[in-house]
Design a protein around this motif. Structure first.
Motif, PDB file in Angstrom:
ATOM      1  N   PHE A 220       4.058 -10.395  -0.251  1.00 20.01           N
ATOM      2  CA  PHE A 220       4.404 -10.902  -1.238  1.00 20.01           C
ATOM      3  C   PHE A 220       5.443 -11.014  -2.265  1.00 20.01           C
ATOM      4  O   PHE A 220       5.529 -11.344  -3.407  1.00 20.01           O
ATOM      5  CB  PHE A 220       6.180  -8.934  -0.884  1.00 20.01           C
ATOM      6  N   LEU A 221       6.054 -12.138  -1.822  1.00 19.67           N
ATOM      7  CA  LEU A 221       6.736 -13.108  -2.613  1.00 19.67           C
ATOM      8  C   LEU A 221       5.918 -14.240  -2.566  1.00 19.67           C
ATOM      9  O   LEU A 221       5.955 -15.388  -3.124  1.00 19.67           O
ATOM     10  CB  LEU A 221       7.573 -13.995  -1.295  1.00 19.67           C
ATOM     11  N   GLU A 222       4.939 -14.225  -2.234  1.00 16.87           N
ATOM     12  CA  GLU A 222       3.897 -14.703  -2.630  1.00 16.87           C
ATOM     13  C   GLU A 222       2.712 -14.527  -4.002  1.00 16.87           C
ATOM     14  O   GLU A 222       1.652 -14.825  -4.366  1.00 16.87           O
ATOM     15  CB  GLU A 222       2.633 -15.446  -1.887  1.00 16.87           C
ATOM     16  N   ALA A 226       1.800  -8.188   1.403  1.00 18.09           N
ATOM     17  CA  ALA A 226       2.447  -7.459   2.651  1.00 18.09           C
ATOM     18  C   ALA A 226       4.180  -7.743   2.932  1.00 18.09           C
ATOM     19  O   ALA A 226       4.437  -8.783   1.769  1.00 18.09           O
ATOM     20  CB  ALA A 226       1.777  -8.138   3.631  1.00 18.09           C
ATOM     21  N   GLY A 227       4.656  -7.550   3.995  1.00 21.33           N
ATOM     22  CA  GLY A 227       6.136  -8.217   3.846  1.00 21.33           C
ATOM     23  C   GLY A 227       7.114  -7.150   3.324  1.00 21.33           C
ATOM     24  O   GLY A 227       6.919  -6.236   3.114  1.00 21.33           O
ATOM     25  N   ASN A 228       8.325  -8.047   3.265  1.00 26.06           N
ATOM     26  CA  ASN A 228       9.694  -8.062   3.062  1.00 26.06           C
ATOM     27  C   ASN A 228       9.179  -7.628   1.370  1.00 26.06           C
ATOM     28  O   ASN A 228       9.200  -8.590   0.821  1.00 26.06           O
ATOM     29  CB  ASN A 228      11.005  -8.211   3.453  1.00 26.06           C
ATOM     30  N   ARG A 229       9.737  -6.534   0.842  1.00 25.32           N
ATOM     31  CA  ARG A 229      10.132  -6.714  -0.968  1.00 25.32           C
ATOM     32  C   ARG A 229      10.752  -5.591  -1.349  1.00 25.32           C
ATOM     33  O   ARG A 229      11.355  -5.318  -2.531  1.00 25.32           O
ATOM     34  CB  ARG A 229       8.793  -5.570  -1.305  1.00 25.32           C
ATOM     35  N   GLY A 230      11.921  -5.839  -0.338  1.00 22.72           N
ATOM     36  CA  GLY A 230      13.344  -5.255  -0.808  1.00 22.72           C
ATOM     37  C   GLY A 230      13.402  -3.970  -1.557  1.00 22.72           C
ATOM     38  O   GLY A 230      12.886  -2.951  -0.976  1.00 22.72           O
ATOM     39  N   GLU A 231      13.921  -3.735  -2.676  1.00 22.47           N
ATOM     40  CA  GLU A 231      14.066  -2.395  -3.771  1.00 22.47           C
ATOM     41  C   GLU A 231      13.588  -1.952  -3.954  1.00 22.47           C
ATOM     42  O   GLU A 231      12.453  -1.303  -4.678  1.00 22.47           O
ATOM     43  CB  GLU A 231      15.470  -2.887  -4.157  1.00 22.47           C
ATOM     44  N   GLU A 232      11.622  -2.626  -4.792  1.00 19.87           N
ATOM     45  CA  GLU A 232      10.534  -3.169  -4.997  1.00 19.87           C
ATOM     46  C   GLU A 232      10.237  -1.632  -4.149  1.00 19.87           C
ATOM     47  O   GLU A 232       8.486  -1.304  -4.783  1.00 19.87           O
ATOM     48  CB  GLU A 232       9.744  -4.350  -5.667  1.00 19.87           C
ATOM     49  N   ILE A 233       9.818  -1.588  -2.750  1.00 25.52           N
ATOM     50  CA  ILE A 233       9.242  -0.609  -1.976  1.00 25.52           C
ATOM     51  C   ILE A 233       9.388   1.004  -2.887  1.00 25.52           C
ATOM     52  O   ILE A 233       8.318   1.640  -3.183  1.00 25.52           O
ATOM     53  CB  ILE A 233       9.883  -0.339  -0.479  1.00 25.52           C
ATOM     54  N   ASN A 234      10.400   0.909  -2.990  1.00 27.79           N
ATOM     55  CA  ASN A 234      11.073   2.738  -3.853  1.00 27.79           C
ATOM     56  C   ASN A 234       9.975   2.490  -5.072  1.00 27.79           C
ATOM     57  O   ASN A 234       9.267   3.087  -5.901  1.00 27.79           O
ATOM     58  CB  ASN A 234      11.886   2.348  -4.851  1.00 27.79           C
TER      59      ASN A 234
END
Length: 241
Positions: A220-222, A226-234
């Protein structure tokens, strides 16, 4: 002279009258219990609403105080993650497959809540290429349970259409209504494990607009999914409900 009623008929009439009286009593008790449960559920919801409001106000106050002193307010580390599987079974390593089984992510677009600690964070990092995860808000937890919530009773998938389903599943742990279940999950309470195991893994749809085939496997950071997207998961959950 009136004909004599046989004794067997009298016994049958007495038995039927007794059964009818018992059914009437049971119906009255069920109605009383339902009325009391409704009152308890409303009281619990009001208590939790006040608790959430107090926590939000405390966070705002701390932020303002830190800003006034020229510093920064660092909120506490999140205790809850929502994990969504975004890839199928092809090319999955045995270790990653085992971890996804532990998290009950057996199908694509399955979602589950995970309590964050050192062990689970390490496990999430191992399965990052196959899942996306982040920190859900209370609103997201509520939407998932109200719209896609199914409970596990006798190993069967039962829709949470009534508080009676929750009470039967986890009532012994003090979780008797939807408000209790949401509070236990969102705050990662003492009975989180039992409440989370009662919830069947959420079956979400493919997100509106879909995932890009080019970026689905990228972190997601790239710019991927995939991976950790923090509060963007909402935002992603909103597209998948």
């Amino acid at each position: 002279m009136a004909p004599k009623v046989p004794e067997s008929v009298l016994k049958k009439q007495a038995t039927q009258a007794k059964i009818a009286e018992q059914a009437k009593q049971a119906s009255y008790e069920a109605k009383q219990k339902k009325r009391q449960d409704k009152k308890d559920a409303i009281a619990s919801a009001e208590k939790y609403a006040a608790e959430y409001k107090a926590a939000e106000e405390a966070a705002v106050t701390n932020r303002r105080e830190a800003k006034a002193k020229g510093g920064f307010y660092v909120p506490p580390m999140p205790k809850l993650a929502l994990v969504i599987r975004i890839r199928g079974t092809i090319g999955v390593s045995p270790k990653a497959k085992k971890i996804m089984q532990l998290f009950r992510l057996r199908q694509i677009h399955n979602a589950t809540f995970v309590k964050l600690n050192e062990a689970t964070i390490r496990m999430l990092r191992l399965i990052e290429p196959y899942v996306t995860y982040g920190y859900p808000t209370r609103g997201t937890v509520e939407k998932l349970i109200y719209k896609r919530g199914f409970g596990k009773l006798n190993k069967q998938r039962i829709p949470i259409a009534d508080n009676a389903v929750i009470e039967e599943g986890v009532g012994e742990f003090g979780v008797k209504c939807c408000a209790d279940l949401i509070h236990e999950i969102y705050t990662v309470g003492p009975n989180f494990k039992q409440a989370n195991n009662f919830l069947w893994p959420f079956k979400l749809t493919s997100p509106r607009g879909g995932f890009s085939n080019k970026t689905k496997l990228v972190h997601f950071l790239e710019g991927g999914e995939a991976g950790n997207r923090g509060e963007e998961i909402n935002k992603l959950v909103k597209r998948m409900i």
